[in-house]
Design an enzyme around this catalytic site. Structure first.
Site, PDB file in Angstrom:
ATOM      1  N   ARG A   1       0.840  -1.186   0.000  1.00 24.92           N
ATOM      2  CA  ARG A   1       0.000   0.000   0.000  1.00 24.92           C
ATOM      3  C   ARG A   1       0.881   1.245   0.000  1.00 24.92           C
ATOM      4  NH1 ARG A   1      -2.217  -3.504   3.959  1.00 24.92           N
ATOM      5  NH2 ARG A   1      -4.347  -4.225   3.481  1.00 24.92           N
TER       6      ARG A   1
ATOM      7  N   LYS B   1      -1.910  -2.185   8.517  1.00 23.86           N
ATOM      8  CA  LYS B   1      -3.328  -2.223   8.888  1.00 23.86           C
ATOM      9  C   LYS B   1      -4.151  -2.785   7.746  1.00 23.86           C
ATOM     10  CE  LYS B   1      -3.121   1.995  11.741  1.00 23.86           C
ATOM     11  NZ  LYS B   1      -1.807   2.519  11.317  1.00 23.86           N
TER      12      LYS B   1
ATOM     13  N   HIS C   1      -4.161   2.752  -5.231  1.00 20.41           N
ATOM     14  CA  HIS C   1      -4.364   1.481  -4.530  1.00 20.41           C
ATOM     15  C   HIS C   1      -4.672   0.342  -5.491  1.00 20.41           C
ATOM     16  CE1 HIS C   1      -5.104  -1.019  -1.019  1.00 20.41           C
ATOM     17  NE2 HIS C   1      -6.202  -1.459  -1.599  1.00 20.41           N
TER      18      HIS C   1
ATOM     19  N   ARG D   1      -1.886  -2.223  -6.057  1.00 19.83           N
ATOM     20  CA  ARG D   1      -1.769  -3.370  -5.141  1.00 19.83           C
ATOM     21  C   ARG D   1      -2.674  -4.504  -5.605  1.00 19.83           C
ATOM     22  NH1 ARG D   1      -0.981  -5.400   0.200  1.00 19.83           N
ATOM     23  NH2 ARG D   1      -2.855  -6.206   1.199  1.00 19.83           N
TER      24      ARG D   1
ATOM     25  N   HIS E   1      -1.532 -10.313   3.768  1.00 19.21           N
ATOM     26  CA  HIS E   1      -2.909 -10.570   4.196  1.00 19.21           C
ATOM     27  C   HIS E   1      -2.903 -11.554   5.366  1.00 19.21           C
ATOM     28  CE1 HIS E   1      -4.058  -8.915   0.221  1.00 19.21           C
ATOM     29  NE2 HIS E   1      -5.225  -8.671   0.800  1.00 19.21           N
TER      30      HIS E   1
ATOM     31  N   TYR F   1      -9.662 -13.736  -5.370  1.00 20.68           N
ATOM     32  CA  TYR F   1      -8.737 -13.807  -6.496  1.00 20.68           C
ATOM     33  C   TYR F   1      -8.641 -15.195  -7.117  1.00 20.68           C
ATOM     34  CZ  TYR F   1      -6.926  -9.303  -4.808  1.00 20.68           C
ATOM     35  OH  TYR F   1      -6.784  -8.004  -4.416  1.00 20.68           O
TER      36      TYR F   1
END
Length: 216
Positions: free
Chosen positions: A50, A75, A134, A137, A160, A169
């Protein structure tokens, strides 16, 4: 809002990336002290990091031998408190890092405000619609699944914590790596001495939130 941002499916096309990369390379040549956005865009894709994570990673928390980087205060959407997480680095991401000059504690010592503004302005100028930083990513994570890599491998790169969030995905077709012959990789992994012209105090001022947690 958080749920909607998670479900964004926009990815940059190679043609759009060609436009952005050329735009920012030309800008860097005209203005050597400008942020090397072409390198940051490529790093965002190949590292799956990110924007706020990119500006926090530090040289001393880079494990070259282990091909990994410590991402501080990571986060997930909706979380107020983050964790420090070791994330694996694809060889392309590591090569981009190694091409950066060591002139600050941070590898990419720029502000999120400056990066976001530069990306948004470029998209508007180039008439690239609906693309957010974003989304890089999302494209990077998708890229790992498309050659057929599994969830544990991808999670080790993306950071993750919940494999459930990666299940969106798994429907992707095994189309291979669209960046396998990407010509821009050679450009962003070569050293550029002009980057050393930007010294302490000449970078865009960082926001307090960008500074991260000081190492213990």
């Amino acid at each position: 809002m958080t749920g909607k941002s998670r479900e964004r499916g926009r990815r940059p096309t190679l043609a759009e990336l060609d436009q952005l990369m050329q735009h920012f390379l030309d800008r860097s040549r005209r203005r050597p002290r400008s942020i090397p956005m072409h390198r940051i865009i490529a790093f965002a894709i190949f590292s799956t990091r990110r924007q706020e994570e990119i500006v926090r990673i530090r040289w001393k928390e880079l494990d070259v031998e282990g091909k990994r980087i410590l991402v501080r205060d990571m986060k997930n959407p909706g979380e107020k408190i983050g964790d420090d997480v070791w994330c694996d680095l694809q060889e392309q991401a590591l090569a981009i890092i190694e091409a950066m000059p060591l002139i600050e504690d941070e590898i990419f010592p720029y502000s999120t405000d400056a990066i976001s503004a530069a990306f948004t302005r470029a998209c508007k100028l180039l008439e690239i619609e609906g693309l957010h930083f974003h989304d890089l990513r999302h494209d990077g994570v998708s890229r790992l699944f498309e050659p057929g890599l599994n969830i544990p491998y991808v999670a080790a790169n993306s950071g993750h914590r919940s494999w459930t969030s990666l299940k969106r995905y798994t429907h992707l077709s095994r189309t291979g790596d669209k960046y396998a012959d990407w010509t821009w990789l050679a450009e962003v992994t070569k050293r550029d001495n002009s980057l050393k012209l930007v010294r302490n105090g000449q970078f865009p001022r960082k926001r307090r939130s960008d500074r991260g947690v000081q190492p213990k």
